[in-house]
Scaffold this motif. Structure first.
Motif, PDB file in Angstrom:
ATOM      1  N   PHE A 469       0.825  -1.206   0.000  1.00 53.78           N
ATOM      2  CA  PHE A 469       0.000   0.000   0.000  1.00 53.78           C
ATOM      3  C   PHE A 469       0.863   1.262   0.000  1.00 53.78           C
ATOM      4  O   PHE A 469       0.473   2.293  -0.550  1.00 53.78           O
ATOM      5  CB  PHE A 469      -0.939  -0.004   1.212  1.00 53.78           C
ATOM      6  N   THR A 470       2.040   1.190   0.613  1.00 52.61           N
ATOM      7  CA  THR A 470       2.948   2.336   0.571  1.00 52.61           C
ATOM      8  C   THR A 470       3.414   2.601  -0.861  1.00 52.61           C
ATOM      9  O   THR A 470       3.480   3.761  -1.311  1.00 52.61           O
ATOM     10  CB  THR A 470       4.158   2.082   1.482  1.00 52.61           C
ATOM     11  N   VAL A 471       3.718   1.535  -1.580  1.00 50.91           N
ATOM     12  CA  VAL A 471       4.102   1.692  -2.987  1.00 50.91           C
ATOM     13  C   VAL A 471       2.957   2.300  -3.788  1.00 50.91           C
ATOM     14  O   VAL A 471       3.161   3.220  -4.615  1.00 50.91           O
ATOM     15  CB  VAL A 471       4.521   0.331  -3.579  1.00 50.91           C
ATOM     16  N   ALA A 472       1.727   1.823  -3.558  1.00 51.91           N
ATOM     17  CA  ALA A 472       0.577   2.331  -4.307  1.00 51.91           C
ATOM     18  C   ALA A 472       0.320   3.802  -4.003  1.00 51.91           C
ATOM     19  O   ALA A 472       0.133   4.626  -4.925  1.00 51.91           O
ATOM     20  CB  ALA A 472      -0.660   1.495  -3.974  1.00 51.91           C
ATOM     21  N   VAL A 473       0.320   4.175  -2.730  1.00 54.50           N
ATOM     22  CA  VAL A 473       0.029   5.557  -2.354  1.00 54.50           C
ATOM     23  C   VAL A 473       1.152   6.489  -2.788  1.00 54.50           C
ATOM     24  O   VAL A 473       0.912   7.619  -3.262  1.00 54.50           O
ATOM     25  CB  VAL A 473      -0.222   5.645  -0.832  1.00 54.50           C
ATOM     26  N   SER A 474       2.418   6.034  -2.636  1.00 54.71           N
ATOM     27  CA  SER A 474       3.530   6.880  -3.073  1.00 54.71           C
ATOM     28  C   SER A 474       3.531   7.042  -4.590  1.00 54.71           C
ATOM     29  O   SER A 474       3.939   8.088  -5.118  1.00 54.71           O
ATOM     30  CB  SER A 474       4.859   6.287  -2.599  1.00 54.71           C
ATOM     31  N   THR A 475       3.051   6.038  -5.331  1.00 60.52           N
ATOM     32  CA  THR A 475       2.914   6.170  -6.786  1.00 60.52           C
ATOM     33  C   THR A 475       1.865   7.218  -7.132  1.00 60.52           C
ATOM     34  O   THR A 475       2.052   8.028  -8.061  1.00 60.52           O
ATOM     35  CB  THR A 475       2.532   4.815  -7.399  1.00 60.52           C
ATOM     36  N   ILE A 476       0.753   7.218  -6.391  1.00 57.75           N
ATOM     37  CA  ILE A 476      -0.271   8.247  -6.608  1.00 57.75           C
ATOM     38  C   ILE A 476       0.292   9.627  -6.297  1.00 57.75           C
ATOM     39  O   ILE A 476       0.018  10.614  -7.008  1.00 57.75           O
ATOM     40  CB  ILE A 476      -1.505   7.941  -5.749  1.00 57.75           C
ATOM     41  N   LEU A 477       1.093   9.716  -5.225  1.00 59.72           N
ATOM     42  CA  LEU A 477       1.727  10.995  -4.895  1.00 59.72           C
ATOM     43  C   LEU A 477       2.664  11.448  -6.013  1.00 59.72           C
ATOM     44  O   LEU A 477       2.695  12.628  -6.397  1.00 59.72           O
ATOM     45  CB  LEU A 477       2.498  10.866  -3.580  1.00 59.72           C
ATOM     46  N   ALA A 478       3.421  10.494  -6.598  1.00 57.53           N
ATOM     47  CA  ALA A 478       4.318  10.834  -7.702  1.00 57.53           C
ATOM     48  C   ALA A 478       3.536  11.285  -8.927  1.00 57.53           C
ATOM     49  O   ALA A 478       3.933  12.236  -9.627  1.00 57.53           O
ATOM     50  CB  ALA A 478       5.192   9.628  -8.040  1.00 57.53           C
ATOM     51  N   LYS A 479       2.408  10.622  -9.226  1.00 56.66           N
ATOM     52  CA  LYS A 479       1.587  11.028 -10.364  1.00 56.66           C
ATOM     53  C   LYS A 479       1.015  12.418 -10.151  1.00 56.66           C
ATOM     54  O   LYS A 479       0.935  13.240 -11.085  1.00 56.66           O
ATOM     55  CB  LYS A 479       0.450  10.016 -10.575  1.00 56.66           C
ATOM     56  N   THR A 480       0.603  12.709  -8.882  1.00 57.13           N
ATOM     57  CA  THR A 480       0.041  14.028  -8.594  1.00 57.13           C
ATOM     58  C   THR A 480       1.097  15.113  -8.750  1.00 57.13           C
ATOM     59  O   THR A 480       0.835  16.192  -9.320  1.00 57.13           O
ATOM     60  CB  THR A 480      -0.539  14.050  -7.170  1.00 57.13           C
ATOM     61  N   ILE A 481       2.307  14.840  -8.241  1.00 58.15           N
ATOM     62  CA  ILE A 481       3.395  15.808  -8.384  1.00 58.15           C
ATOM     63  C   ILE A 481       3.726  16.022  -9.863  1.00 58.15           C
ATOM     64  O   ILE A 481       4.010  17.150 -10.312  1.00 58.15           O
ATOM     65  CB  ILE A 481       4.635  15.337  -7.608  1.00 58.15           C
ATOM     66  N   THR A 482       3.672  14.961 -10.652  1.00 60.10           N
ATOM     67  CA  THR A 482       3.949  15.063 -12.089  1.00 60.10           C
ATOM     68  C   THR A 482       2.945  15.991 -12.770  1.00 60.10           C
ATOM     69  O   THR A 482       3.312  16.821 -13.627  1.00 60.10           O
ATOM     70  CB  THR A 482       3.907  13.677 -12.734  1.00 60.10           C
ATOM     71  N   VAL A 483       1.649  15.858 -12.401  1.00 62.02           N
ATOM     72  CA  VAL A 483       0.616  16.721 -12.984  1.00 62.02           C
ATOM     73  C   VAL A 483       0.866  18.184 -12.635  1.00 62.02           C
ATOM     74  O   VAL A 483       0.780  19.088 -13.487  1.00 62.02           O
ATOM     75  CB  VAL A 483      -0.778  16.281 -12.517  1.00 62.02           C
ATOM     76  N   GLY A 559       0.009   4.675  10.601  1.00 57.09           N
ATOM     77  CA  GLY A 559       0.011   6.144  10.608  1.00 57.09           C
ATOM     78  C   GLY A 559       0.873   6.723   9.496  1.00 57.09           C
ATOM     79  O   GLY A 559       0.523   7.746   8.893  1.00 57.09           O
ATOM     80  N   TYR A 560       2.012   6.091   9.223  1.00 59.33           N
ATOM     81  CA  TYR A 560       2.877   6.551   8.126  1.00 59.33           C
ATOM     82  C   TYR A 560       2.156   6.417   6.787  1.00 59.33           C
ATOM     83  O   TYR A 560       2.217   7.311   5.931  1.00 59.33           O
ATOM     84  CB  TYR A 560       4.167   5.738   8.116  1.00 59.33           C
ATOM     85  N   LEU A 561       1.442   5.309   6.615  1.00 58.13           N
ATOM     86  CA  LEU A 561       0.669   5.116   5.395  1.00 58.13           C
ATOM     87  C   LEU A 561      -0.430   6.166   5.271  1.00 58.13           C
ATOM     88  O   LEU A 561      -0.691   6.703   4.173  1.00 58.13           O
ATOM     89  CB  LEU A 561       0.070   3.714   5.389  1.00 58.13           C
ATOM     90  N   GLY A 562      -1.056   6.483   6.396  1.00 51.86           N
ATOM     91  CA  GLY A 562      -2.086   7.516   6.375  1.00 51.86           C
ATOM     92  C   GLY A 562      -1.531   8.889   6.059  1.00 51.86           C
ATOM     93  O   GLY A 562      -2.195   9.699   5.377  1.00 51.86           O
ATOM     94  N   SER A 563      -0.315   9.166   6.528  1.00 53.84           N
ATOM     95  CA  SER A 563       0.312  10.465   6.224  1.00 53.84           C
ATOM     96  C   SER A 563       0.584  10.604   4.732  1.00 53.84           C
ATOM     97  O   SER A 563       0.364  11.674   4.133  1.00 53.84           O
ATOM     98  CB  SER A 563       1.620  10.609   7.014  1.00 53.84           C
ATOM     99  N   LEU A 564       1.065   9.522   4.110  1.00 54.99           N
ATOM    100  CA  LEU A 564       1.278   9.549   2.662  1.00 54.99           C
ATOM    101  C   LEU A 564      -0.035   9.778   1.922  1.00 54.99           C
ATOM    102  O   LEU A 564      -0.098  10.558   0.947  1.00 54.99           O
ATOM    103  CB  LEU A 564       1.908   8.244   2.197  1.00 54.99           C
ATOM    104  N   ALA A 565      -1.084   9.093   2.374  1.00 59.42           N
ATOM    105  CA  ALA A 565      -2.382   9.250   1.725  1.00 59.42           C
ATOM    106  C   ALA A 565      -2.902  10.672   1.883  1.00 59.42           C
ATOM    107  O   ALA A 565      -3.458  11.262   0.934  1.00 59.42           O
ATOM    108  CB  ALA A 565      -3.378   8.248   2.320  1.00 59.42           C
ATOM    109  N   LEU A 566      -2.724  11.253   3.072  1.00 55.12           N
ATOM    110  CA  LEU A 566      -3.175  12.627   3.293  1.00 55.12           C
ATOM    111  C   LEU A 566      -2.380  13.610   2.440  1.00 55.12           C
ATOM    112  O   LEU A 566      -2.944  14.580   1.876  1.00 55.12           O
ATOM    113  CB  LEU A 566      -3.037  12.982   4.774  1.00 55.12           C
TER     114      LEU A 566
END
Length: 654
Positions: A469-483, A559-566
């Motif tokens: 899930f950390t990989v998935a959420v961090s990938t979403i964060l990377a896609k958002t930063i890319t946009v 909590g770390y996973l939740g911070s990435l998601a937030l």
């Protein structure tokens, strides 16, 4: 032997008592004691006289004949037998060569009238040794009195014993003295006055005297070894020294019956239950009708042949020994406040407790892997349960997990097939591939929570879930930063454009994932998950599950996973309104909103459930959050790729 003679038996005419108080004084003015000297003295208190109240005796003038009848009725024949048994035992001890050699026993007999103050007065008189009742005083420096035998009634023993306990005098209570002749009748004892055979009460008094004699004998044997027995003018023996010996004494009396004052040993003996047959009238034949064996299993200790019992006119069945019915198995006795000890209520055993015997005071708690049956009279083994694949709930969750993993793999195939189209290129196809692969593994990792747990699955459950899930959420964060960078770096020469061209946003994935791997490594190195059982979740089930080991590290990883998601949600929310045909920021925002909502709801629901439902809640949260990411991000793209390919053109992007 000397007789105790009433001193007022020859009064005549004018010397007669005129009131009831004068009559009582006549009875109490008789000679109070009978003394025979010896090296050691044993006291005896027996109710020799009884005072009868006849209303016609208080009418005046009193007739001399009636007065004579009053005086001669005072001496009780049964008490006289007790007196004779006491004196006979003392004299027999003195004649026995192997018992108290060169030491003579004497006695000091006192009458105990059925009156509390007269009984205490006789006791104080005996203690003071001056013929008067003087509390806390004795006129002799070295008393020869060593023990007291308090008759054959429990009431007298309790009254005298309460006072003598203050002076540490050993007391032989003849009513409770254990003598249990098993094979010999009382009439076999060669003691007669007593044309009258020794009664049961006299037999107990006889044994009580011998118990004191054997105690003194044991003490003297021990004293000879350490110091001279004779000291100055006589034998020195303190009453309190007898207590420790007397309570452990055991011997065989003259008819071969064992007399045992060790209550622990006595309690293990068998007891015969006797019934007096009085037909024909006056026979008084003792017949064995039952037996009590303390060593037998519970419920089989008492056996009685009711057909052999000769009942009195008023009784036709065995009388109850308690005022309440017995509490059967599954219940415990609850004593009623203010009532006698034999009165009680029967209360069902509390939850998780049983009673398999009758009239128990406390119920017994079942072991952790057991539970009480409905009757609460025995413990049954709990059924071992876990979220199995064969279970309907487990099968449903496994089917959903496999279905979504296959669907995610198909989406990945579609994206690979259309990798050169504008839509796939515009949304950073490499990040899309990484996100789809991690979501597929997220669906599959939920299968680790199903089936019987073992050491491997317990370790892989939480760590695989956290890392995927950390990989998935961090990938979403990377896609958002890319946009965001794509719209902020449109002008040539800006530094942000260099970050976008160099693929810097992609470094978010390994950095964030590495931090989560480090946290999981600390978790596994300090307090890893392990196989555990939950004995309290369900009353009849033993749940086998994986204990998280350290709850603190578990919530730290979560909590770390939740911070990435937030963080991903916040960045995507800021970029949601950027204009572009293929801008996926609004889809990323909605997907992270679904993801956060699922896991915020998970925490209270997880702690409010128990048993295998708790495991099912965690599996459902994994599937729901993964499905939310898959649907919110890739469903619109698949719709264009498969249904509306005319929109997947370069003109549409421009």
């Amino acid at each position: 032997m000397p007789a105790l003679t009433p001193v007022a038996s020859s009064r005549q005419g004018s010397h007669l008592p005129r009131t009831s108080s004068e009559m009582l004084s006549c009875v109490t003015c008789m000679k109070p004691s009978l003394l025979k000297d010896g090296d050691l003295i044993v006291g005896g208190f027996f109710p020799l006289y009884v005072f009868h109240h006849f209303p016609d005796l208080y009418e005046f003038p009193i007739k001399p004949k009636a007065l004579t009848k009053l005086y001669f009725d005072r001496l009780q024949p049964k008490s006289y037998q007790y007196l004779l048994a006491f004196i006979f035992a003392i004299e027999e001890v003195n004649r026995t060569p192997h018992l108290l050699t060169n030491v003579s026993l004497g006695f000091d007999l006192y009458n105990t009238i059925h009156s509390e103050w007269k009984t205490l007065e006789s006791t104080l008189t005996w203690l003071s040794a001056v013929g008067k009742a003087i509390p806390n005083y004795t006129c002799v420096r070295k008393s020869k009195s060593v023990a007291v035998i308090t008759g054959n009634t429990g009431a007298t023993s309790a009254q005298i014993g309460t006072l003598l306990e203050l002076y540490k005098f050993p007391q032989a209570d003849c009513e409770t003295l254990q003598g249990c002749p098993a094979n010999a009748s009382l009439e076999d004892l060669p003691v007669h006055v007593f044309d009258m055979s020794m009664s049961e009460g006299s037999y107990h008094i006889y044994n009580a005297v011998y118990a004191v004699a054997h105690t003194l004998h044991e003490m003297l044997l021990q004293r000879v070894e350490v110091q001279p027995v004779w000291n100055g003018d006589g034998l020195t023996m303190y009453p309190w020294q007898l207590n420790s010996f007397l309570k452990n004494i055991k011997f065989d009396n003259s008819v071969g019956d064992e007399v045992n004052l060790d209550q622990e040993r006595v309690s293990r003996k068998d007891y015969d239950i006797l019934n007096y047959w009085n037909f024909p009238q006056g026979l008084h034949l003792q017949v064995k009708v039952g037996k009590f064996s303390p060593r037998a299993p519970h419920g089989h200790r008492l056996s009685i042949s009711e057909e052999m019992i000769e009942w009195n006119v008023e009784f036709k069945e065995i009388p109850h020994s308690v005022c309440s019915e017995s509490c059967g198995p599954g219940f415990r006795k609850t004593h009623q406040e203010g009532q006698a000890a034999c009165c009680f209520d029967c209360t069902p055993c509390p939850e998780h407790e049983i009673s398999n015997e009758t009239d128990v005071e406390q119920c017994v708690r079942c072991l952790d892997d057991q539970y009480p049956n409905p009757a609460r009279d025995r413990c049954l083994p709990k059924v071992v349960v876990f979220l199995a694949y064969e279970d309907p709930l487990g099968a449903a969750l496994a089917g959903v997990a496999l279905g979504f993993s296959v669907l995610t793999a198909l989406v990945l195939v579609v994206f690979v097939k259309h990798r050169n189209t504008p839509l796939v290129k515009a949304n950073n196809r490499n990040l899309s591939y990484t996100l789809l692969a991690s979501l597929c593994l997220c669906f599959l990792c939920s299968l680790l929570f199903l089936g019987r747990p073992n050491t491997a699955t317990c370790i892989l459950q939480q760590t695989t879930f956290a890392i995927m899930f950390t990989v998935a959420v961090s990938t979403i964060l990377a896609k958002t930063i890319t946009v965001v960078l794509a719209f902020k770096a449109t002008a040539p020469g800006k530094r942000m454009r260099q970050w976008l061209v160099s693929g810097a946003p992609n470094s978010v994935i390994p950095i964030c994932s590495l931090l989560q791997v480090m946290l999981c490594g600390i978790w596994l190195g300090t307090c890893p998950p392990f196989i555990d059982t939950d004995t309290h979740a369900e009353p009849q089930q033993l749940l086998v599950l994986c204990n998280k080991g350290s709850a603190t590290l578990f919530y730290l990883v979560l909590g770390y996973l939740g911070s990435l998601a937030l963080g991903s949600f916040s960045v995507a929310f800021l970029a949601r309104s950027l204009p572009d045909t293929f801008n996926e920021a609004k889809y990323l925002t909605f997907s992270m909103l679904v993801f956060c909502s699922v896991w915020v709801t998970f925490i209270p629901v997880y702690h409010s459930t128990k048993g295998k439902v708790m495991v099912a809640v965690e599996v459902f949260s994994i599937l729901a959050s993964s499905a939310g990411l898959l649907g919110c991000i890739f469903a619109p793209k698949c719709y264009i790729l498969l249904v509306r390919p005319n929109r997947n053109v370069l003109q549409g992007i421009k």
